[in-house]
Design an enzyme around this catalytic site. Structure first.
Site, PDB file in Angstrom:
ATOM      1  N   HIS A 134     119.160 -65.898 -40.353  1.00  0.00           N
ATOM      2  CA  HIS A 134     119.098 -66.149 -38.912  1.00  0.00           C
ATOM      3  C   HIS A 134     118.079 -67.274 -38.707  1.00  0.00           C
ATOM      4  O   HIS A 134     117.144 -67.405 -39.491  1.00  0.00           O
ATOM      5  CB  HIS A 134     118.619 -64.851 -38.245  1.00  0.00           C
ATOM      6  CG  HIS A 134     118.619 -64.865 -36.750  1.00  0.00           C
ATOM      7  ND1 HIS A 134     117.607 -65.433 -36.009  1.00  0.00           N
ATOM      8  CD2 HIS A 134     119.490 -64.348 -35.856  1.00  0.00           C
ATOM      9  CE1 HIS A 134     117.857 -65.268 -34.723  1.00  0.00           C
ATOM     10  NE2 HIS A 134     118.997 -64.622 -34.592  1.00  0.00           N
ATOM     11  N   ASP A 211     113.495 -59.449 -43.352  1.00  0.00           N
ATOM     12  CA  ASP A 211     113.921 -59.478 -41.953  1.00  0.00           C
ATOM     13  C   ASP A 211     114.865 -58.289 -41.758  1.00  0.00           C
ATOM     14  O   ASP A 211     116.014 -58.303 -42.191  1.00  0.00           O
ATOM     15  CB  ASP A 211     114.637 -60.819 -41.680  1.00  0.00           C
ATOM     16  CG  ASP A 211     115.365 -60.834 -40.340  1.00  0.00           C
ATOM     17  OD1 ASP A 211     115.460 -59.788 -39.679  1.00  0.00           O
ATOM     18  OD2 ASP A 211     115.862 -61.913 -39.969  1.00  0.00           O
ATOM     19  N   GLN A 214     118.653 -56.433 -38.485  1.00  0.00           N
ATOM     20  CA  GLN A 214     120.010 -55.856 -38.443  1.00  0.00           C
ATOM     21  C   GLN A 214     120.147 -54.610 -39.324  1.00  0.00           C
ATOM     22  O   GLN A 214     121.241 -54.061 -39.423  1.00  0.00           O
ATOM     23  CB  GLN A 214     121.042 -56.890 -38.881  1.00  0.00           C
ATOM     24  CG  GLN A 214     121.192 -58.055 -37.939  1.00  0.00           C
ATOM     25  CD  GLN A 214     121.732 -57.670 -36.568  1.00  0.00           C
ATOM     26  OE1 GLN A 214     122.325 -56.609 -36.398  1.00  0.00           O
ATOM     27  NE2 GLN A 214     121.529 -58.518 -35.591  1.00  0.00           N
ATOM     28  N   LYS A 237     117.203 -53.604 -30.957  1.00  0.00           N
ATOM     29  CA  LYS A 237     118.391 -53.452 -31.813  1.00  0.00           C
ATOM     30  C   LYS A 237     118.477 -52.048 -32.408  1.00  0.00           C
ATOM     31  O   LYS A 237     119.390 -51.744 -33.162  1.00  0.00           O
ATOM     32  CB  LYS A 237     118.368 -54.497 -32.930  1.00  0.00           C
ATOM     33  CG  LYS A 237     118.535 -55.925 -32.393  1.00  0.00           C
ATOM     34  CD  LYS A 237     118.805 -56.895 -33.496  1.00  0.00           C
ATOM     35  CE  LYS A 237     118.478 -58.321 -33.136  1.00  0.00           C
ATOM     36  NZ  LYS A 237     119.563 -59.042 -32.484  1.00  0.00           N
ATOM     37  N   CYS A 375     123.101 -67.833 -34.050  1.00  0.00           N
ATOM     38  CA  CYS A 375     121.789 -68.282 -34.551  1.00  0.00           C
ATOM     39  C   CYS A 375     121.786 -68.336 -36.070  1.00  0.00           C
ATOM     40  O   CYS A 375     120.796 -67.981 -36.727  1.00  0.00           O
ATOM     41  CB  CYS A 375     120.653 -67.387 -34.058  1.00  0.00           C
ATOM     42  SG  CYS A 375     120.460 -67.408 -32.291  1.00  0.00           S
TER      43      CYS A 375
HETATM   44  N1  PMP Z   1     116.988 -61.798 -37.684  1.00  0.00           N
HETATM   45  C1  PMP Z   1     118.239 -61.361 -37.538  1.00  0.00           C
HETATM   46  C2  PMP Z   1     119.063 -61.106 -38.763  1.00  0.00           C
HETATM   47  C3  PMP Z   1     118.765 -61.139 -36.275  1.00  0.00           C
HETATM   48  O1  PMP Z   1     120.013 -60.706 -36.149  1.00  0.00           O
HETATM   49  C4  PMP Z   1     117.954 -61.391 -35.143  1.00  0.00           C
HETATM   50  C5  PMP Z   1     118.499 -61.201 -33.738  1.00  0.00           C
HETATM   51  N2  PMP Z   1     119.783 -61.629 -33.540  1.00  0.00           N
HETATM   52  C6  PMP Z   1     116.659 -61.831 -35.347  1.00  0.00           C
HETATM   53  C7  PMP Z   1     116.200 -62.020 -36.625  1.00  0.00           C
HETATM   54  C8  PMP Z   1     115.735 -62.099 -34.202  1.00  0.00           C
HETATM   55  O2  PMP Z   1     115.457 -60.916 -33.531  1.00  0.00           O
HETATM   56  P1  PMP Z   1     114.760 -60.939 -32.107  1.00  0.00           P
HETATM   57  O3  PMP Z   1     115.568 -61.847 -31.252  1.00  0.00           O
HETATM   58  O4  PMP Z   1     114.799 -59.518 -31.656  1.00  0.00           O
HETATM   59  O5  PMP Z   1     113.363 -61.441 -32.313  1.00  0.00           O
END
Ligand code: PMP
Length: 417
Positions: A134, A211, A214, A237, A375
């Site tokens: 991401h 990270d 997910q 999430k 993203c």
């Molecule tokens: N890493 C991953 C794999 C994600 O899916 C996301 C959110 N889509 C993020 C980081 C960022 O998370 P947040 O927007 O809650 O900071």
């Protein structure tokens, strides 16, 4: 929570058949259709348990924390610190002192890059990430590498969206100072073999950051078993509120790290000449934190822990398999991301129809999916597509939701015929 969540996991397994009823928003209609919510990878919906908990907390227990000598402030502080204990237990940290509350995964990775990373990475060094990250696990490292004249390297993947681990060793050298890797890809659903990656990291004395944005809602996370040095996830999430997330760091590392932001609550003493700082986690929580967010996150953890990851895992794996089978029967539909080890994220392209058009038409049928690059632009580049449509599964989804999606996709194809 103490041991209550673990006990509840053993003593009761909530019936997922009725779980939709716990989520008031899932009772709503959009464009006259029942809401079919298939966007949990972007954010999960909130159960009554979380909504009511926040509301009750604000009605009965809220005050600013840590500073107050009066009973209400102490009560509020206790709720906030209980949330920290709940998170520690949820991801099996050794101690709540290893849990830092912050805004979410993005802020967590930025914190690590700006403190631990900045101290560790120097000119000519390398940071290793994967090719399915991401943006929030790319850009903070790019910024650091730019500042330090270091290099960002990526572990490649295969066409099914699984990582090519055979390449890791050749990417690692004495210059590699950090590995930062996504647990579950938000664009592909791939579940990465974190334990194996950590083992490789350990062999070369390279810290591993995970990270977990997910994974935390879908897999039982045990940071001690994974062996990682840092793990980050977002409250929104895991059926909790937005604006709150948690960073786990091994205490020996957190203790070494300089502050991220300066301000109230993170200091021991301040004079105009010099300030000294508290030990972690307080050192990293400058200012008034998201108190009600933490309390809501604690309610969310309790809620999913009562259901239990055995139940969640089985339910979501069955549904994913069903969704793959049904979707693959649609002519011209290609699923992007078919790794064997996969979580409930289904990215797909439909011949000749742009994902944004698909998502817009699905919305007319009450179906909420996401369209875009998620993203994860490098992932889109790798697969040679500008965007995908992504349906992602949460505990409240069932076969009926997948059937609704499939039928609406036929409708989309009809329109574009
Ligand atoms: N890493 C991953 C794999 C994600 O899916 C996301 C959110 N889509 C993020 C980081 C960022 O998370 P947040 O927007 O809650 O900071």
């Amino acid at each position: 929570m103490g041991n209550t969540a673990t006990n509840s996991i053993e003593s009761m397994s909530k019936n997922l058949q009725n779980v939709k009823c716990d989520f008031p928003i899932l009772q709503k209609t959009f464009h006259g259709k029942r809401l079919t919510y298939l966007d949990s990878a972007a954010s999960t919906q909130k159960p009554n348990a979380v909504i009511d908990c926040i509301s009750n907390f604000l009605k009965n227990d809220y005050a600013n924390i840590h500073r107050g000598v009066y009973a209400l402030s102490q009560r509020s502080t206790e709720r906030y610190e209980k949330a920290r204990r709940d998170v520690a237990q949820f991801i099996h940290a050794k101690t709540p002192k290893e849990i830092v509350f912050l805004r979410g995964t993005t802020e967590g990775i930025n914190l690590i890059a700006n403190t631990f990373g900045r101290a560790r990475v120097g000119q000519g060094d390398e940071v290793l990430i994967s090719s399915m990250e991401h943006h929030s696990n790319i850009v903070p490292w790019q910024l650091l590498c730019l500042e330090k004249k270091a290099q960002l390297k990526t572990i490649p993947m295969f066409k099914d969206g699984s990582l090519d681990l055979s390449k890791i060793e050749s990417l690692i050298s004495s210059k590699t100072k950090l590995i930062s890797i996504v647990h579950v890809s938000n664009a592909l659903g791939t579940i990465n073999p974190i334990k194996d990656i950590v083992e490789i990291g350990k062999k070369h004395d390279i810290p591993v950051i995970v990270d977990g944005a997910q994974s935390a809602a879908h897999l039982e996370v045990n940071v001690q078993e994974l062996g990682c040095d840092f793990f980050i996830f977002s409250g929104h999430k895991v059926y909790g509120p937005t604006g709150i997330g948690a960073l786990y760091g091994r205490y020996e590392l957190l203790k070494e790290m300089p502050p991220y932001q300066g301000g109230g609550e993170m200091i021991e003493s301040v004079s105009f000449e010099k300030s000294t700082f508290k030990l972690p986690p307080d050192r990293f929580e400058a200012g008034t934190p998201d108190i009600m967010g933490a309390v809501g996150l604690s309610a969310a953890i309790e809620y999913i822990s009562e259901i239990g990851f055995d139940t969640i895992g089985k339910h979501e794996a069955t549904l994913l398999k069903y969704a793959h089978k049904q979707l693959q029967q649609i002519k011209g539909l290609e699923i992007i991301g078919t790794a064997l080890s996969k979580s409930g994220v289904i990215s797909f392209v439909l011949d000749g129809i742009h994902p944004h058009d698909i998502a817009t038409i699905l919305d007319q049928d009450g179906i909420a999916v996401r369209a875009g690059h998620h993203c994860a632009q490098p992932v889109m580049d790798y697969f040679g597509v500008p965007a995908t449509t992504r349906a992602s599964i949460g505990i409240y989804n069932n076969e009926e939701d997948i059937d609704a999606l499939v039928s609406a996709l036929h409708h989309v194809q009809e329109i574009f015929k």
